[in-house]
Design a protein around this motif. Structure first.
Motif, mmCIF file in Angstrom:
data_model
loop_
_atom_site.group_PDB
_atom_site.id
_atom_site.type_symbol
_atom_site.label_atom_id
_atom_site.label_comp_id
_atom_site.label_asym_id
_atom_site.label_seq_id
_atom_site.Cartn_x
_atom_site.Cartn_y
_atom_site.Cartn_z
ATOM 1 N N TYR A 19 81.460 -15.956 -15.586
ATOM 2 C CA TYR A 19 82.128 -15.575 -16.528
ATOM 3 C C TYR A 19 82.413 -14.208 -16.546
ATOM 4 O O TYR A 19 81.705 -13.286 -15.950
ATOM 5 C CB TYR A 19 81.139 -15.520 -17.765
ATOM 6 N N CYS B 152 83.957 -10.697 -18.529
ATOM 7 C CA CYS B 152 84.211 -9.738 -19.852
ATOM 8 C C CYS B 152 85.622 -9.084 -19.765
ATOM 9 O O CYS B 152 86.259 -8.992 -18.491
ATOM 10 C CB CYS B 152 83.066 -8.739 -20.289
ATOM 11 N N THR C 133 81.866 -18.962 -24.360
ATOM 12 C CA THR C 133 81.657 -17.695 -23.896
ATOM 13 C C THR C 133 80.194 -17.473 -23.659
ATOM 14 O O THR C 133 79.283 -18.184 -24.013
ATOM 15 C CB THR C 133 82.109 -16.707 -25.336
ATOM 16 N N PRO D 71 81.854 -10.057 -25.165
ATOM 17 C CA PRO D 71 81.878 -11.576 -24.717
ATOM 18 C C PRO D 71 82.516 -12.015 -23.402
ATOM 19 O O PRO D 71 83.453 -11.086 -23.061
ATOM 20 C CB PRO D 71 82.709 -12.138 -25.772
ATOM 21 N N GLY E 261 84.246 -14.634 -20.723
ATOM 22 C CA GLY E 261 84.983 -16.257 -20.723
ATOM 23 C C GLY E 261 85.022 -16.637 -19.354
ATOM 24 O O GLY E 261 84.817 -16.017 -18.195
#
Length: 116
Positions: free
Chosen positions: A33, A35, A56, A65, A67
């Motif tokens: 992930y 940010c 998220t 957050p 993704g």
């Protein structure tokens, strides 16, 4: 201190065997992930059939957050500054309205004889 208790400071299940004694752990999958600050987070999830991954994940470095799309990370949340009660009142009333309310309150106090 000679003698002493051999099991002091131990707990049930805490031994040198560790994970081998408890069995095999579930197979894991690591998902990246990103940010908006470019930080990469790689949490691991148990690999299960039909598993649904979260869209998220909170970045542990900045709290924004994150993704799965590195090129288009989620936008950071918009933080509204703290407003005082007076700021909210000024949004609802104009200066002329405030002056009229103040004059009315002062005249009421003068009628009661509380102020000169």
């Amino acid at each position: 201190m000679a003698g002493g208790n051999a099991i002091r400071g131990s707990r049930v299940g805490a031994g040198p065997m560790g994970e081998a004694e408890r069995g095999d752990s579930a197979p894991r999958v690591h998902i990246s992930y990103w940010c908006s600050n470019g930080h990469e987070t790689r949490p691991s999830f148990a690999e299960e059939p039909g598993m649904v991954l979260p869209e998220t994940w909170d970045c542990p470095r900045c709290g924004f957050p994150a993704g799965q799309d590195k090129e288009n990370p989620p936008a950071p949340p918009k933080v509204e500054p703290y407003k005082t009660h007076l700021a909210y009142v000024k949004e609802r009333r104009s200066d002329a309205d405030g002056a009229a309310i103040l004059d009315e309150a002062l005249s009421t106090l003068r009628e009661r004889g509380l102020i000169q």
